[in-house]
Design a protein around this motif. Structure first.
Motif, PDB file in Angstrom:
ATOM      1  N   ARG A  15     -67.991 -12.931  23.058  1.00 32.65           N
ATOM      2  CA  ARG A  15     -67.678 -12.935  21.628  1.00 32.65           C
ATOM      3  C   ARG A  15     -66.160 -12.897  21.482  1.00 32.65           C
ATOM      4  O   ARG A  15     -65.480 -12.147  22.173  1.00 32.65           O
ATOM      5  N   THR A  17     -62.711 -14.110  18.453  1.00 26.54           N
ATOM      6  CA  THR A  17     -62.343 -14.495  17.094  1.00 26.54           C
ATOM      7  C   THR A  17     -61.422 -15.700  17.148  1.00 26.54           C
ATOM      8  O   THR A  17     -60.441 -15.707  17.903  1.00 26.54           O
ATOM      9  N   VAL A  35     -65.693 -25.669  17.892  1.00 21.97           N
ATOM     10  CA  VAL A  35     -65.398 -24.774  18.998  1.00 21.97           C
ATOM     11  C   VAL A  35     -66.351 -25.141  20.126  1.00 21.97           C
ATOM     12  O   VAL A  35     -67.564 -25.179  19.934  1.00 21.97           O
ATOM     13  N   SER A  48     -72.842 -22.679  22.049  1.00 23.02           N
ATOM     14  CA  SER A  48     -72.388 -21.725  21.038  1.00 23.02           C
ATOM     15  C   SER A  48     -73.572 -20.862  20.639  1.00 23.02           C
ATOM     16  O   SER A  48     -74.711 -21.322  20.612  1.00 23.02           O
ATOM     17  N   PHE A  50     -75.339 -18.633  17.734  1.00 23.62           N
ATOM     18  CA  PHE A  50     -75.435 -18.402  16.296  1.00 23.62           C
ATOM     19  C   PHE A  50     -76.404 -17.246  16.092  1.00 23.62           C
ATOM     20  O   PHE A  50     -77.582 -17.358  16.436  1.00 23.62           O
ATOM     21  N   LEU A  56     -72.326 -13.848  13.745  1.00 20.57           N
ATOM     22  CA  LEU A  56     -71.961 -15.141  14.344  1.00 20.57           C
ATOM     23  C   LEU A  56     -72.668 -16.245  13.560  1.00 20.57           C
ATOM     24  O   LEU A  56     -73.739 -16.715  13.943  1.00 20.57           O
ATOM     25  N   GLY A  58     -71.328 -19.282  12.642  1.00 19.71           N
ATOM     26  CA  GLY A  58     -70.817 -20.645  12.829  1.00 19.71           C
ATOM     27  C   GLY A  58     -69.591 -20.905  11.974  1.00 19.71           C
ATOM     28  O   GLY A  58     -68.860 -19.988  11.606  1.00 19.71           O
ATOM     29  N   THR A  59     -69.384 -22.171  11.654  1.00 15.16           N
ATOM     30  CA  THR A  59     -68.183 -22.558  10.918  1.00 15.16           C
ATOM     31  C   THR A  59     -68.184 -21.998   9.503  1.00 15.16           C
ATOM     32  O   THR A  59     -69.235 -21.859   8.886  1.00 15.16           O
ATOM     33  N   VAL A  72     -62.526 -16.362  12.243  1.00 11.94           N
ATOM     34  CA  VAL A  72     -63.942 -16.711  12.357  1.00 11.94           C
ATOM     35  C   VAL A  72     -64.493 -16.111  13.649  1.00 11.94           C
ATOM     36  O   VAL A  72     -64.043 -16.464  14.743  1.00 11.94           O
ATOM     37  N   TRP A  74     -66.880 -15.872  16.766  1.00  5.43           N
ATOM     38  CA  TRP A  74     -67.606 -16.926  17.482  1.00  5.43           C
ATOM     39  C   TRP A  74     -68.175 -16.361  18.773  1.00  5.43           C
ATOM     40  O   TRP A  74     -67.647 -15.403  19.337  1.00  5.43           O
ATOM     41  N   CYS A  76     -70.002 -17.714  22.653  1.00 10.66           N
ATOM     42  CA  CYS A  76     -70.407 -18.780  23.570  1.00 10.66           C
ATOM     43  C   CYS A  76     -71.161 -18.164  24.741  1.00 10.66           C
ATOM     44  O   CYS A  76     -70.793 -17.094  25.245  1.00 10.66           O
ATOM     45  N   VAL A  89     -60.671 -25.454  20.659  1.00 13.63           N
ATOM     46  CA  VAL A  89     -60.767 -25.302  19.206  1.00 13.63           C
ATOM     47  C   VAL A  89     -60.023 -26.442  18.526  1.00 13.63           C
ATOM     48  O   VAL A  89     -58.862 -26.707  18.842  1.00 13.63           O
TER      49      VAL A  89
END
Length: 105
Positions: A15, A17, A35, A48, A50, A56, A58-59, A72, A74, A76, A89
């Motif tokens: 995780r 930012t 991303v 990614s 979500f 988390l 997303g956009t 934001v 995020w 992965c 990014v």
């Protein structure tokens, strides 16, 4: 570990930012933010994560005025035991991609 309602569910992840600052003179559409991640020495592709239970989502669904910034959260996929991650990014289709790589602690 992502929650049972996440996509993908119940996987380990990193995780972080993503902070986007609009240094231009025009409004930036942050819905175009991308991303992408990879991990390990061989650069294996990473999904990614979500997970609305952990923020988390997303956009962002907003526009960013000139001179403003947005942070934001995020996530992965990062399998247990992996320590190297690469994060790419791009704020929109017209901007250069920023690439960050290094160990996860």
């Amino acid at each position: 570990m992502s929650s049972e309602y996440a996509t993908p569910e119940k996987i380990p992840y990193a995780r972080f930012t993503v902070k986007v600052k609009n240094s231009g003179t025009k409004t930036l559409d942050t819905t175009l933010l991308t991303v992408n991640c990879s991990y390990g020495k061989d650069g294996r592709s990473s999904e990614s994560v979500f997970d609305s239970d952990t923020g988390l989502d997303g956009t962002p669904q907003t526009k960013l005025l000139a001179g403003r910034s947005i942070s934001v959260p995020w996530g992965c996929e990062l399998p247990k035991g992996e320590k190297l991650i690469q994060i790419e990014v791009a704020p929109d289709f017209d901007s250069e991609t920023a690439i960050f790589t290094g160990p996860v602690t």
